[in-house]
Design a protein around this motif. Structure first.
Motif, mmCIF file in Angstrom:
data_model
loop_
_atom_site.group_PDB
_atom_site.id
_atom_site.type_symbol
_atom_site.label_atom_id
_atom_site.label_comp_id
_atom_site.label_asym_id
_atom_site.label_seq_id
_atom_site.Cartn_x
_atom_site.Cartn_y
_atom_site.Cartn_z
ATOM 1 N N GLY A 175 58.368 1.352 -3.355
ATOM 2 C CA GLY A 175 57.867 1.538 -4.494
ATOM 3 C C GLY A 175 56.265 1.068 -3.348
ATOM 4 O O GLY A 175 56.574 0.879 -2.497
ATOM 5 N N MET A 176 55.483 0.612 -4.167
ATOM 6 C CA MET A 176 53.865 0.378 -3.378
ATOM 7 C C MET A 176 53.547 1.291 -2.308
ATOM 8 O O MET A 176 53.948 2.137 -1.764
ATOM 9 C CB MET A 176 54.093 -1.063 -3.065
ATOM 10 N N GLU A 177 53.483 0.740 -1.022
ATOM 11 C CA GLU A 177 54.055 0.634 0.229
ATOM 12 C C GLU A 177 54.773 1.168 1.348
ATOM 13 O O GLU A 177 55.121 1.747 2.639
ATOM 14 C CB GLU A 177 52.603 -0.074 1.051
ATOM 15 N N GLY A 178 55.807 0.778 0.557
ATOM 16 C CA GLY A 178 57.543 1.728 1.648
ATOM 17 C C GLY A 178 57.533 0.686 2.326
ATOM 18 O O GLY A 178 58.899 1.737 3.257
ATOM 19 N N LEU A 193 69.475 5.071 5.006
ATOM 20 C CA LEU A 193 68.582 6.260 3.839
ATOM 21 C C LEU A 193 67.225 5.966 3.525
ATOM 22 O O LEU A 193 67.343 5.052 2.304
ATOM 23 C CB LEU A 193 69.546 7.459 3.741
ATOM 24 N N ALA A 194 66.089 5.929 3.176
ATOM 25 C CA ALA A 194 65.283 5.299 2.778
ATOM 26 C C ALA A 194 65.109 6.663 1.697
ATOM 27 O O ALA A 194 65.095 7.538 1.531
ATOM 28 C CB ALA A 194 63.808 5.436 3.715
ATOM 29 N N THR A 213 54.444 6.252 4.759
ATOM 30 C CA THR A 213 54.907 5.168 5.047
ATOM 31 C C THR A 213 56.707 4.733 5.964
ATOM 32 O O THR A 213 57.294 4.793 7.159
ATOM 33 C CB THR A 213 54.711 4.297 4.459
ATOM 34 N N MET A 214 57.408 5.725 5.158
ATOM 35 C CA MET A 214 58.609 5.707 5.583
ATOM 36 C C MET A 214 58.951 6.410 6.578
ATOM 37 O O MET A 214 59.324 6.746 7.723
ATOM 38 C CB MET A 214 59.676 5.995 4.385
ATOM 39 N N ALA A 219 60.573 1.876 13.167
ATOM 40 C CA ALA A 219 62.204 1.246 13.005
ATOM 41 C C ALA A 219 62.760 2.279 13.776
ATOM 42 O O ALA A 219 62.943 3.657 13.059
ATOM 43 C CB ALA A 219 62.757 0.396 12.381
ATOM 44 N N SER A 220 64.072 2.552 14.827
ATOM 45 C CA SER A 220 65.153 3.563 14.954
ATOM 46 C C SER A 220 65.932 3.896 13.423
ATOM 47 O O SER A 220 66.703 2.792 12.872
ATOM 48 C CB SER A 220 65.868 3.085 15.738
ATOM 49 N N GLY A 221 66.651 5.516 13.175
ATOM 50 C CA GLY A 221 67.830 5.410 12.324
ATOM 51 C C GLY A 221 67.479 5.721 11.165
ATOM 52 O O GLY A 221 68.366 5.206 10.232
ATOM 53 N N ILE A 222 66.030 5.940 10.727
ATOM 54 C CA ILE A 222 66.126 6.045 9.742
ATOM 55 C C ILE A 222 65.594 7.092 9.284
ATOM 56 O O ILE A 222 65.239 7.377 9.723
ATOM 57 C CB ILE A 222 64.727 5.062 8.959
#
Length: 249
Positions: A175-178, A193-194, A213-214, A219-222
């Motif tokens: 949570g927060m800024e993630g 998996l974010a 943010t997410m 970053a790759s792969g998210i």
């Protein structure tokens, strides 16, 4: 299966009404149409989403699923609804933190190698992380939990990073800024998996800031699921984990 049913009808060992029942793809309960062929199409039986349904409706759906010899997984089940259902199905398991009620036939469990890492930023995100963890376990995957490893104390993550790196796939909850999925994404070679959570102060906008943010991670792969959707992340993680097993074989 279809040919077997037709042969039984032809030989007289199966009535037309019985055949129709076996060939039916769903059961109409009036308020719900329970999809009994979902396991054949997707690998898992239909999952019950508990919010907005009465305890009586949930119980009727469970009756329908169990009558077809399927495992049961129900999410967002309050304690009151769980207690009502457990009176009739005491063999079911209820996790109050995750608000998940489930039952699975251990005799049908398929052995698999590897595990899914559930990585959680803070204790306030635990409800969503446990929804993911219990879902993955109920769907047949091994899970390892790495909780309270958020970026405010990044050394806590590093203490477990080697074990996280060995996972087939990670579900990262924050949570927060993630920020946590981006950090993990730069340290592992498997899919992530974010899951943004609605935990945070005013400018968190009930998880919207963590979601953005997410989605904007470098970053790759998210891949990112909806706010507080631990179930959705875990379901996809299990699919990835199962695909990896096929590749290993």
């Amino acid at each position: 299966m279809l040919e077997d049913i037709l042969r039984q009808v032809q030989s007289g060992s199966l009535s037309i009404d019985e055949a129709k029942g076996q060939l039916s793809t769903f059961e109409n309960l009036g308020f719900a149409k329970v999809d009994h062929h979902r396991k054949k199409r997707q690998g898992f039986p239909e999952v019950i989403y508990g919010e907005g349904k009465t305890k009586e409706q949930i119980l009727s759906i469970i009756h329908s699923i169990r009558s077809n010899d399927h495992d049961v997984l129900a999410t967002r089940i309050s304690k009151e609804k769980a207690e009502y259902i457990l009176k009739e199905y005491p063999e079911f398991t209820y996790n109050e933190i995750a608000q998940i009620l489930f039952w699975k036939d251990e005799k049908k469990a398929v052995a698999s190698e590897g595990y899914i890492a559930i990585v959680c930023a803070g204790t306030s995100d635990l409800k969503v992380a446990e929804e993911a963890a219990i879902t993955a376990e109920a769907l047949g995957s091994e899970v390892r939990r790495f909780y309270d490893v958020g970026v405010a104390g990044i050394h806590r993550l590093f203490a477990s990073i080697e074990e996280i790196q060995q996972a087939t796939v990670s579900v990262v909850v924050a949570g927060m800024e993630g920020a946590l999925p981006s950090v993990v994404g730069g340290l592992v070679s498997h899919p992530i998996l974010a899951v943004p959570t609605s935990v945070g102060y005013g400018a968190n906008f009930n998880g919207l800031s963590a979601l953005l943010t997410m989605l904007n991670s470098c970053a790759s792969g998210i891949s990112v699921v909806n706010i507080d959707n631990g179930f959705g992340a875990a379901y996809n993680a299990v699919l990835i984990h199962q695909m990896s097993q096929k590749g290993d074989r």
